[in-house]
Enzyme design. Sequence first.
Site, PDB file in Angstrom:
ATOM      1  N   CYS A  58     -30.202  31.630  -4.453  1.00  0.00           N
ATOM      2  CA  CYS A  58     -30.980  31.297  -3.258  1.00  0.00           C
ATOM      3  C   CYS A  58     -30.113  30.643  -2.181  1.00  0.00           C
ATOM      4  O   CYS A  58     -30.474  30.645  -1.012  1.00  0.00           O
ATOM      5  CB  CYS A  58     -32.167  30.413  -3.620  1.00  0.00           C
ATOM      6  N   ARG A  60     -26.598  31.328  -1.829  1.00  0.00           N
ATOM      7  CA  ARG A  60     -25.400  32.086  -1.472  1.00  0.00           C
ATOM      8  C   ARG A  60     -25.469  33.540  -1.944  1.00  0.00           C
ATOM      9  O   ARG A  60     -26.124  33.849  -2.944  1.00  0.00           O
ATOM     10  CB  ARG A  60     -24.145  31.422  -2.039  1.00  0.00           C
ATOM     11  N   HIS A 110     -11.952  29.067  -3.988  1.00  0.00           N
ATOM     12  CA  HIS A 110     -13.370  29.013  -3.621  1.00  0.00           C
ATOM     13  C   HIS A 110     -14.251  29.218  -4.872  1.00  0.00           C
ATOM     14  O   HIS A 110     -15.203  28.461  -5.100  1.00  0.00           O
ATOM     15  CB  HIS A 110     -13.675  30.080  -2.572  1.00  0.00           C
ATOM     16  N   SER A 120     -21.908  23.379  -3.725  1.00  0.00           N
ATOM     17  CA  SER A 120     -23.372  23.462  -3.788  1.00  0.00           C
ATOM     18  C   SER A 120     -24.029  22.520  -2.797  1.00  0.00           C
ATOM     19  O   SER A 120     -23.410  21.557  -2.340  1.00  0.00           O
ATOM     20  CB  SER A 120     -23.849  23.102  -5.196  1.00  0.00           C
ATOM     21  N   THR A 126     -25.381  21.587 -11.756  1.00  0.00           N
ATOM     22  CA  THR A 126     -24.840  22.374 -12.866  1.00  0.00           C
ATOM     23  C   THR A 126     -25.423  23.782 -12.966  1.00  0.00           C
ATOM     24  O   THR A 126     -24.877  24.625 -13.668  1.00  0.00           O
ATOM     25  CB  THR A 126     -25.111  21.651 -14.199  1.00  0.00           C
ATOM     26  N   GLU A 127     -26.511  24.034 -12.242  1.00  0.00           N
ATOM     27  CA  GLU A 127     -27.190  25.328 -12.373  1.00  0.00           C
ATOM     28  C   GLU A 127     -26.277  26.486 -11.955  1.00  0.00           C
ATOM     29  O   GLU A 127     -26.315  27.560 -12.544  1.00  0.00           O
ATOM     30  CB  GLU A 127     -28.446  25.311 -11.503  1.00  0.00           C
ATOM     31  N   SER A 204     -45.052  12.153  -5.184  1.00  0.00           N
ATOM     32  CA  SER A 204     -45.436  11.864  -6.574  1.00  0.00           C
ATOM     33  C   SER A 204     -45.540  13.168  -7.359  1.00  0.00           C
ATOM     34  O   SER A 204     -45.212  13.239  -8.539  1.00  0.00           O
ATOM     35  CB  SER A 204     -46.752  11.083  -6.630  1.00  0.00           C
TER      36      SER A 204
END
Lengths: 349, 264
Positions: A58, A60, A110, A120, A126-127, A204
């Site tokens: 989403c 790049r 890169h 990021s 970490t995703e 919340s």
Amino acid sequence: MPQATEKSGRLVCLGLNYRTTPVEVREKVAFPRPSVPAALREVAALPGFDESVVLSTCNRVELYAVHHLDDCAQAHATLRDYLVRRFDLATGQAEALVTYGLDSAEAARHLFRVVSGLDSMVLGETEIFGQVKDAYKAALETGVTGRALNKLFQHAFSTGKKVRNQTSIQRGSTSVGSVAVDLAEKIHDLAECRVMLVGAGEMSRTCAQSLLSRGAKSIIVSNRNYDRAVELAAEMRGSAIKFDAWEASMHEVDVIISSTSAPHFVIHPEQIRQVMRKRRWEPLLIIDIAVPRDVDPRVNEIEGVYLYDIDALQAIADEGRRERQRQLAACEQIIEQQLEKFGLAASRE
Amino acid sequence: MPVSTMPSAQFLLVLSTLAFLAGVAPALAALRRGRWRRGRGVQLAAMLAGFALQTASIYLRGQQVGQCPMKSLPDILVFVAWSIALLYFLVGSTFRVSLLGMFTAPLLVVMHGLAFSFPGGFRPYPVKGQIIALVELHAALALVAYAAFALACVTGVMYLLQERLLKKHLIGGLFYELPPIQGLARAIQRMVMLGVVLLSASLGISFKLEGVAAGPKLAIAWGVWALYTLISIVIWRHTLSPRQTAWLAALGFVIPFISLWLVT
């Protein structure tokens, strides 16, 4: 089927990301997962190209490839034209498509930064590591990778692991939601954790969703507007209770997230003392997101109760971001060492 | 005593102490840098090396004195330290092993240091009468129970630290490495219960040893048993808060620790 990469093949990366391109354009050139194998074959079959990896998230879209063209600018132009053609962009859209083209060592650097989470939106997340792994796996299974990209991506994964293991780039929370999760995890076993939302504000809801996504056991929603409570509870697979009933259920939950619009405190020390007696000293985390505050700060003085208001959460998230920024130089150093080690830095010129 | 003339049991104990010490230093440095992970492997390796050397030292000392080496204060301190290290490896999976090690290793270093501080403390001693297996078992169980109380003390300190960090909103390096307070509270409970069970078994055996295990030693052991049984009841009945229980577990160990001097 592309041929095996020759020794003289040059690495190229053409991409666009959240910094260069607005979401309206990014969403137009995103590759849905089922279309990736075809795209991989198309890129590898471009004149002068053979290997390819397509990374589409989403934030790049990046095309990594190996080419045999004399001119790197020509390689960038070929890949850019491919994107314009592939997504049938109109002239105006094509002009708005801001991309970056990187070659050889710059492209490798890169990729190493991307895998390590340094490029990021949330520094150190970490995703992206898993997303790059999936992209590489798809290319491998499609048969469009050769010696050059195989080695490059293996090196990138080992660098990503090194960066995470040797620095604290991924440590600490950078958002209010993740701070709430960290706090809950350091008090309770999340799998046994029951959460109550008092008030149904957006913040919340974000906190509750973060807790649920990390394995919180159940959720109870209470709101002045009962229909809204039911709606939110259904969305989060929890249960709704009437607003006049939340006090009676307080002792049954381990985390209370409060965000009512009341102009005064709605949770007082005396109430919580009673709750703690019923809980037989089981600890209680209270997250007060409301402004003005819902919870009397003296509640934090009660044994076993841990109260965090929005300023406290924000301060922790800010510190988490600062800490990650402080780690950046160490991460870049590891990446440079790895580029050197794998002989990728030398190919810069 | 110069190291070159030291009997091998004591030499191994010196090496073991150095290994435990080596485990503390990189962990502390890593913590200061905020990069905990870097110290993790070194910490575990140091604890493993320290434990192996400690075990070998106790074995050689047993050969030297011809019996289970638990008859002098230095030997008792070393045996309790060995039991602590053993329990540390057994319960390590409950915690992050290296972190418990950071809290346990200094205690082991202090106990070894104390053992060495007695001049001539590791002199051989004669076997008094016949070696009775039940007496040895009675003593060994009591010392392992003391080790469990020592680990309850270490866990209590960890609880108090994490609790303070949470209360004061000090969310930093150590906070992310310490286990959840609920888990620590349960670990204190388990360690105290384990100690009470082992000490009960040891004291139970003493009933079979008429005249052999009696006198002040036994009275002190019963005193320690009474203290920890009381702590167990308090924990079980939720009479005190987990924080108060952690204080009890942390400070309570002073009693068995001092009693080691009294019984010898």
